[in-house]
Write a protein that holds these residues in place. Sequence first.
Motif, PDB file in Angstrom:
ATOM      1  N   UNK A 231     -12.014  -2.337   6.326  1.00 23.57           N
ATOM      2  CA  UNK A 231     -11.137  -1.694   7.329  1.00 23.57           C
ATOM      3  C   UNK A 231      -9.713  -1.814   6.837  1.00 23.57           C
ATOM      4  N   UNK A 232      -9.112  -2.987   6.427  1.00 24.75           N
ATOM      5  CA  UNK A 232      -8.000  -3.042   5.987  1.00 24.75           C
ATOM      6  C   UNK A 232      -7.621  -3.082   4.426  1.00 24.75           C
ATOM      7  N   UNK A 233      -8.254  -4.300   3.874  1.00 25.90           N
ATOM      8  CA  UNK A 233      -8.405  -4.658   2.555  1.00 25.90           C
ATOM      9  C   UNK A 233      -9.566  -5.527   2.448  1.00 25.90           C
ATOM     10  N   UNK A 234      -9.860  -5.796   1.264  1.00 23.18           N
ATOM     11  CA  UNK A 234     -10.954  -6.841   1.017  1.00 23.18           C
ATOM     12  C   UNK A 234     -10.736  -8.412   1.650  1.00 23.18           C
ATOM     13  N   UNK A 235      -9.272  -8.496   1.629  1.00 21.18           N
ATOM     14  CA  UNK A 235      -8.752  -9.911   2.345  1.00 21.18           C
ATOM     15  C   UNK A 235      -8.732  -9.904   3.764  1.00 21.18           C
ATOM     16  N   UNK A 236      -8.396  -8.948   4.344  1.00 20.24           N
ATOM     17  CA  UNK A 236      -8.186  -9.003   5.909  1.00 20.24           C
ATOM     18  C   UNK A 236      -8.214  -7.572   6.608  1.00 20.24           C
ATOM     19  N   UNK A 237      -8.984  -7.557   7.756  1.00 17.16           N
ATOM     20  CA  UNK A 237      -8.653  -6.375   8.152  1.00 17.16           C
ATOM     21  C   UNK A 237      -7.501  -5.995   8.832  1.00 17.16           C
TER      22      UNK A 237
ATOM     23  N   UNK B 131      -7.070   1.887   8.458  1.00  8.29           N
ATOM     24  CA  UNK B 131      -6.130   0.933   8.920  1.00  8.29           C
ATOM     25  C   UNK B 131      -4.572   1.483   9.117  1.00  8.29           C
ATOM     26  N   UNK B 132      -4.174   2.404   7.985  1.00 10.32           N
ATOM     27  CA  UNK B 132      -3.109   2.869   7.973  1.00 10.32           C
ATOM     28  C   UNK B 132      -2.741   4.101   9.004  1.00 10.32           C
ATOM     29  N   UNK B 133      -3.889   4.683   9.238  1.00 12.58           N
ATOM     30  CA  UNK B 133      -3.855   6.014  10.068  1.00 12.58           C
ATOM     31  C   UNK B 133      -3.344   7.212   8.990  1.00 12.58           C
ATOM     32  N   UNK B 134      -3.020   7.003   7.904  1.00  6.95           N
ATOM     33  CA  UNK B 134      -2.622   8.269   6.949  1.00  6.95           C
ATOM     34  C   UNK B 134      -3.518   8.305   5.942  1.00  6.95           C
ATOM     35  N   UNK B 135      -4.387   9.439   5.691  1.00  9.94           N
ATOM     36  CA  UNK B 135      -5.040   9.538   4.777  1.00  9.94           C
ATOM     37  C   UNK B 135      -4.544   9.705   3.338  1.00  9.94           C
ATOM     38  N   UNK B 136      -5.193   9.271   2.300  1.00  7.66           N
ATOM     39  CA  UNK B 136      -4.772   9.530   0.983  1.00  7.66           C
ATOM     40  C   UNK B 136      -5.612   8.871  -0.166  1.00  7.66           C
ATOM     41  N   UNK B 137      -5.501   9.553  -1.234  1.00  5.91           N
ATOM     42  CA  UNK B 137      -6.389   9.223  -2.504  1.00  5.91           C
ATOM     43  C   UNK B 137      -5.156   8.727  -3.535  1.00  5.91           C
ATOM     44  N   UNK B 138      -5.868   7.512  -3.989  1.00  2.00           N
ATOM     45  CA  UNK B 138      -4.852   6.748  -5.149  1.00  2.00           C
ATOM     46  C   UNK B 138      -5.653   6.471  -6.185  1.00  2.00           C
ATOM     47  N   UNK B 139      -5.433   6.914  -7.471  1.00  2.00           N
ATOM     48  CA  UNK B 139      -6.234   6.763  -8.516  1.00  2.00           C
ATOM     49  C   UNK B 139      -5.314   5.664  -9.471  1.00  2.00           C
ATOM     50  N   UNK B 140      -6.164   4.686  -9.706  1.00  2.00           N
ATOM     51  CA  UNK B 140      -5.535   3.709 -10.861  1.00  2.00           C
ATOM     52  C   UNK B 140      -6.091   4.084 -12.170  1.00  2.00           C
ATOM     53  N   UNK B 141      -5.422   4.625 -12.881  1.00  2.00           N
ATOM     54  CA  UNK B 141      -5.769   4.957 -14.177  1.00  2.00           C
ATOM     55  C   UNK B 141      -6.175   3.800 -15.060  1.00  2.00           C
ATOM     56  N   UNK B 142      -7.216   4.074 -15.936  1.00  2.01           N
ATOM     57  CA  UNK B 142      -7.899   3.061 -16.676  1.00  2.01           C
ATOM     58  C   UNK B 142      -6.568   2.769 -17.646  1.00  2.01           C
ATOM     59  N   UNK B 143      -6.665   1.282 -18.155  1.00  2.00           N
ATOM     60  CA  UNK B 143      -5.892   0.650 -19.050  1.00  2.00           C
ATOM     61  C   UNK B 143      -6.212  -0.651 -19.501  1.00  2.00           C
ATOM     62  N   UNK B 144      -5.328  -1.358 -20.311  1.00  2.00           N
ATOM     63  CA  UNK B 144      -5.507  -2.472 -20.868  1.00  2.00           C
ATOM     64  C   UNK B 144      -4.354  -3.610 -19.725  1.00  2.00           C
ATOM     65  N   UNK B 145      -5.070  -4.625 -19.558  1.00  5.38           N
ATOM     66  CA  UNK B 145      -4.150  -5.694 -18.660  1.00  5.38           C
ATOM     67  C   UNK B 145      -4.101  -6.896 -19.544  1.00  5.38           C
TER      68      UNK B 145
END
Length: 270
Positions: free
Chosen positions: A122-128, A157-171
């Motif tokens: 719903x909200x995040x893996x940590x909390x609703x 949860x935010x009530x605002x739809x979106x798509x966010x892409x986190x590009x592949x990379x080295x951390x």
Amino acid sequence: MKLAVISCIHGNYEALDAVLCDIDDQKAEQIYCLGDLVGYGPYPNAVVEMIRSLDIPTCQGCWDEDIVEGLNACECSYPSQLAEKRGRLAHEWTNRAINPEVREYLASLPMTLRLDNLCFVHGSPNSQHEYLLPTMDGFAALERVLAAEADVLFCGHTHVPYLRELENGTLSVRVQQPGQGETQRQFTAPLKRIVNAGSVGEPRHGRPNATYVLYDTDTTQVTLREVPYDYKKTCAAILEQGLPPIFAWRLERGMEFAERAEDAGHVCER
């Protein structure tokens, strides 16, 4: 396989019915629901009964949790004292309105659902109650997806739809612990996505239309859908049930908070 992901219905049966018709037209083969079936809207029992009758896999939302656990479970941040007061009124009304079997169903919902490399919360893996906003720091957003052990994290949860892409990379992560010296770890994170389904029953993207998401597991294509419906019927029902009129006002406009400016420094501490 084409999936439909819906969230934040908030007792708005008219919107749910319109979205389910659109999903049928789009020939989605499976529906997932990210919770918040109740709260704010005038038809909490009818919404839950529809979701149950269709056997839709559903996560527990923050409103669902609050109805089961009471407001002590709330970790929200109302933007004003007036907004917090109205939220409490909506909670009290919903708490009185729902049937015992509906409360039992809300209590049985899981926090997380999974399908292969997809995770649904719903909200995040940590909390609703945690908001994954599109402006969230990129490293924190990536951490949430990695924590879910998924390639695509679906949330609401935010009530605002979106798509966010986190590009592949080295951390690279450097850790220094007392007595153990310094260690550095490096790993490569492939492309990750956060997909927010918006809200079926209380949109906050500036229009009254209900929103949801289609996802093709074969092509990984994401489609944000917007569905018009008879929102005036729901607005009239909100007023008839004695719920705060501001809920109808903002539903008609697809706006988040009408009273943001009244005491902007207020933070809910419950």
